[in-house]
Design a protein around this motif. Structure first.
Motif, PDB file in Angstrom:
ATOM      1  N   PHE A 108       0.834  -1.199   0.000  1.00  0.00           N
ATOM      2  CA  PHE A 108       0.000   0.000   0.000  1.00  0.00           C
ATOM      3  C   PHE A 108       0.874   1.258   0.000  1.00  0.00           C
ATOM      4  CE2 PHE A 108      -2.215   3.413   2.236  1.00  0.00           C
ATOM      5  CZ  PHE A 108      -3.388   3.506   1.516  1.00  0.00           C
ATOM      6  N   PHE A 109       1.861   1.311   0.891  1.00  0.00           N
ATOM      7  CA  PHE A 109       2.696   2.507   0.948  1.00  0.00           C
ATOM      8  C   PHE A 109       3.574   2.642  -0.293  1.00  0.00           C
ATOM      9  CE2 PHE A 109       1.670   2.352   5.522  1.00  0.00           C
ATOM     10  CZ  PHE A 109       1.258   3.669   5.685  1.00  0.00           C
ATOM     11  N   ARG A 110       4.038   1.501  -0.820  1.00  0.00           N
ATOM     12  CA  ARG A 110       4.791   1.582  -2.076  1.00  0.00           C
ATOM     13  C   ARG A 110       3.919   2.167  -3.183  1.00  0.00           C
ATOM     14  NH1 ARG A 110       6.739  -3.610  -0.646  1.00  0.00           N
ATOM     15  NH2 ARG A 110       5.277  -4.566  -2.110  1.00  0.00           N
ATOM     16  N   THR A 111       2.672   1.709  -3.228  1.00  0.00           N
ATOM     17  CA  THR A 111       1.749   2.182  -4.252  1.00  0.00           C
ATOM     18  C   THR A 111       1.454   3.671  -4.103  1.00  0.00           C
ATOM     19  OG1 THR A 111       0.707   0.018  -4.502  1.00  0.00           O
ATOM     20  CG2 THR A 111      -0.588   1.929  -5.166  1.00  0.00           C
ATOM     21  N   VAL A 112       1.229   4.116  -2.878  1.00  0.00           N
ATOM     22  CA  VAL A 112       0.956   5.536  -2.639  1.00  0.00           C
ATOM     23  C   VAL A 112       2.090   6.403  -3.171  1.00  0.00           C
ATOM     24  CG1 VAL A 112       0.769   7.304  -0.837  1.00  0.00           C
ATOM     25  CG2 VAL A 112      -0.617   5.216  -0.694  1.00  0.00           C
ATOM     26  N   SER A 150       4.434   5.558  -5.331  1.00  0.00           N
ATOM     27  CA  SER A 150       4.565   5.392  -6.782  1.00  0.00           C
ATOM     28  C   SER A 150       3.497   6.183  -7.531  1.00  0.00           C
ATOM     29  CB  SER A 150       4.467   3.910  -7.141  1.00  0.00           C
ATOM     30  OG  SER A 150       5.521   3.181  -6.578  1.00  0.00           O
ATOM     31  N   LEU A 151       2.264   6.159  -7.010  1.00  0.00           N
ATOM     32  CA  LEU A 151       1.192   6.937  -7.628  1.00  0.00           C
ATOM     33  C   LEU A 151       1.512   8.428  -7.585  1.00  0.00           C
ATOM     34  CD1 LEU A 151      -2.212   5.340  -6.496  1.00  0.00           C
ATOM     35  CD2 LEU A 151      -1.463   5.763  -8.841  1.00  0.00           C
ATOM     36  N   ALA A 152       2.024   8.880  -6.457  1.00  0.00           N
ATOM     37  CA  ALA A 152       2.368  10.297  -6.341  1.00  0.00           C
ATOM     38  C   ALA A 152       3.416  10.693  -7.383  1.00  0.00           C
ATOM     39  CB  ALA A 152       2.868  10.600  -4.929  1.00  0.00           C
ATOM     40  N   ARG A 153       4.430   9.823  -7.570  1.00  0.00           N
ATOM     41  CA  ARG A 153       5.434  10.110  -8.600  1.00  0.00           C
ATOM     42  C   ARG A 153       4.818  10.092  -9.989  1.00  0.00           C
ATOM     43  NH1 ARG A 153       8.553   6.672  -5.211  1.00  0.00           N
ATOM     44  NH2 ARG A 153       8.171   4.904  -6.603  1.00  0.00           N
ATOM     45  N   GLN A 206      -8.719   5.066  -1.398  1.00  0.00           N
ATOM     46  CA  GLN A 206      -7.822   4.968  -0.254  1.00  0.00           C
ATOM     47  C   GLN A 206      -6.384   5.324  -0.645  1.00  0.00           C
ATOM     48  OE1 GLN A 206      -6.991   1.048   1.569  1.00  0.00           O
ATOM     49  NE2 GLN A 206      -7.674   1.945   3.506  1.00  0.00           N
ATOM     50  N   ALA A 207      -5.818   4.579  -1.585  1.00  0.00           N
ATOM     51  CA  ALA A 207      -4.472   4.905  -2.049  1.00  0.00           C
ATOM     52  C   ALA A 207      -4.469   6.224  -2.809  1.00  0.00           C
ATOM     53  CB  ALA A 207      -3.930   3.781  -2.930  1.00  0.00           C
ATOM     54  N   GLY A 208      -5.521   6.450  -3.572  1.00  0.00           N
ATOM     55  CA  GLY A 208      -5.601   7.674  -4.355  1.00  0.00           C
ATOM     56  C   GLY A 208      -5.580   8.921  -3.496  1.00  0.00           C
ATOM     57  N   TYR A 209      -6.239   8.861  -2.343  1.00  0.00           N
ATOM     58  CA  TYR A 209      -6.306  10.022  -1.457  1.00  0.00           C
ATOM     59  C   TYR A 209      -4.905  10.437  -1.005  1.00  0.00           C
ATOM     60  CZ  TYR A 209      -7.047  12.680   2.858  1.00  0.00           C
ATOM     61  OH  TYR A 209      -6.997  13.629   3.841  1.00  0.00           O
ATOM     62  N   LEU A 264       0.068  13.817  -1.456  1.00  0.00           N
ATOM     63  CA  LEU A 264       1.513  13.965  -1.630  1.00  0.00           C
ATOM     64  C   LEU A 264       1.852  14.777  -2.877  1.00  0.00           C
ATOM     65  CD1 LEU A 264       2.835  10.402  -0.693  1.00  0.00           C
ATOM     66  CD2 LEU A 264       3.231  12.530   0.567  1.00  0.00           C
ATOM     67  N   ALA A 265       1.055  14.574  -3.930  1.00  0.00           N
ATOM     68  CA  ALA A 265       1.317  15.258  -5.193  1.00  0.00           C
ATOM     69  C   ALA A 265       0.727  16.666  -5.235  1.00  0.00           C
ATOM     70  CB  ALA A 265       0.771  14.427  -6.354  1.00  0.00           C
ATOM     71  N   GLY A 266      -0.125  16.987  -4.264  1.00  0.00           N
ATOM     72  CA  GLY A 266      -0.698  18.324  -4.202  1.00  0.00           C
ATOM     73  C   GLY A 266      -1.784  18.586  -5.225  1.00  0.00           C
ATOM     74  N   VAL A 267      -2.586  17.546  -5.550  1.00  0.00           N
ATOM     75  CA  VAL A 267      -3.680  17.729  -6.518  1.00  0.00           C
ATOM     76  C   VAL A 267      -5.000  17.323  -5.867  1.00  0.00           C
ATOM     77  CG1 VAL A 267      -2.150  17.327  -8.483  1.00  0.00           C
ATOM     78  CG2 VAL A 267      -3.438  15.410  -7.506  1.00  0.00           C
TER      79      VAL A 267
END
Length: 392
Positions: A95-99, A101-104, A123-126, A131-134
């Motif tokens: 989950f944290f890896r995905t979060v 990675s998604l932010a990047r 959940q991960a999207g939030y 993190l990405a500021g969107v």
């Protein structure tokens, strides 16, 4: 299947040349049901001059459908952290890896907004969007208990789109959400789903249904929540008074063997046609069904009801969740208490006995669809929510 970590960046098509990139996250199974189809309608309808569309989903079949819609799509696992009774998924590390990675991925591809199709990807999207500021939108297509609302972070996203007032009111009765909450009904293509000019009997003949039968049809998963057992019991009761009734069930599901056994036990197996999964139900509405059913115990909305109504069919539905927002009782159809086989049987008999009533209700249903559930209205409403958020 690739993890999100391994997804390559795509050359940015964002603000530098005038388009805003949107990322859609979807989690589902292999079936193409209401949630999957409704998201595809958004993809096809959004202005491609205005938006660049990206998507991550967990099924290859759906990735291909998204690519066919002109979306830059990737297939990857979307992990979950959930503890709810016997349902336990603690995919913490992934989950944290995905979060991250998604932010990047969001930053590399100049994504301006993340749009989550239902709860789990929220959940991960939030956290990735934070993190990405969107900003992030969650399209709430099902009822959720409080634990899911909180852990999926649907109460904290920038905006929520609900498929019915009933689901919105239930959600907001459990928690006070942050940000925008709006209702946008699902849609149907009213130019494709139209009443048949005439019925030639060919479709029924292929299914082995005699021409003199009154056909009741339900399109959807063969699961307990959809009330198939109630439909079968109601059919058995109604056929004691009208043996011309025939039932068609279009769909598949884990409970199908049990429903087949129930039909045999009730002695109605010859009056029931199990079609299995149907990729395109249009011919059923136009050429096979006389009455459209949805006897669910819970139903956030009910796309099959607006598809049938758009084709001029009267409806019988459970008085539960979003269904009464589709069927105007005693005008475009009949509402019955969920789980009440006797009431459902009576509604079947009422409509089966009066062809003119079926025609009047079908015509009323078509007008309701045109005014409330058109495809243009749906896409424009979702687009307006996205534009409002992007405008800050």
């Amino acid at each position: 299947m690739a993890a999100v970590d391994s997804l390559p960046a795509v050359a940015s098509k964002g603000g530098r040349n005038g388009r805003c990139n949107l990322l859609f996250l979807h989690y589902g199974d292999d079936a193409m049901r209401g949630s999957e189809i409704s998201l595809l309608k958004i993809m096809y309808g959004l202005d491609r001059e205005r938006f660049g569309l990206f998507a991550i989903c967990n099924r290859e079949r759906y990735r291909q459908a998204l690519e066919a819609a002109g979306v830059t799509a990737r297939c990857a696992e979307i992990p979950e952290v959930m503890v709810d009774g016997r349902y336990l998924r603690l995919q913490v590390a992934s989950f944290f890896r995905t979060v991250f990675s998604l932010a990047r991925y969001i930053k590399r591809n100049d994504i301006r907004l993340v749009y989550c199709n239902n709860g789990l990807p929220s959940q991960a999207g939030y956290y990735a969007a934070k993190l990405a500021g969107v900003p992030i939108v969650s399209h709430v297509r099902s009822p959720y208990n409080l634990r899911y609302i909180l852990l999926y972070r649907m109460n904290r996203v920038t905006a929520r789109v609900f498929v019915s007032r009933a689901i919105r009111d239930e959600f907001c009765g459990k928690v006070r959400p942050k940000g925008l909450s709006t209702v946008i009904y699902n849609s149907v293509d009213t130019e494709r789903f139209t009443p048949a000019r005439q019925r030639d009997g060919g479709e029924r003949a292929e299914l082995g249904i005699p021409a003199d039968r009154i056909v009741l049809g339900q399109v959807g998963s063969l699961i307990y929540r959809k009330g198939i057992d109630v439909v079968l019991e109601a059919l058995a009761l109604a056929r004691e008074s009208n043996a011309a009734l025939h039932l068609v069930l279009a769909g598949s599901g884990a409970d199908e063997p049990a429903f087949r056994r129930a039909a045999e036990t009730m002695g109605v197996q010859r009056a029931v046609t199990f079609l299995g999964e149907v990729a395109e139900p249009l011919a059923l509405y136009q050429q096979v069904f006389d009455i459209n059913l949805l006897a669910s115990r819970r139903e956030a909305f009910g796309v099959s009801l607006i598809e049938g109504a758009s084709c001029g069919l009267p409806a019988i539905g459970s008085r539960v969740d979003g269904i009464p927002e589709i069927i105007d009782d005693n005008s475009s159809g009949i509402l019955v208490p969920p789980g009440d086989a006797a009431a459902l049987a009576q509604a079947m008999l009422t409509l089966a006995a009066d062809r003119s009533l079926r025609e009047r209700m079908g015509a009323a249903g078509r007008q309701i669809v045109l005014s409330r559930f058109s495809l243009d209205r749906y896409v424009a409403s979702v687009g307006a929510v996205i534009e409002d958020i992007l405008a800050g």
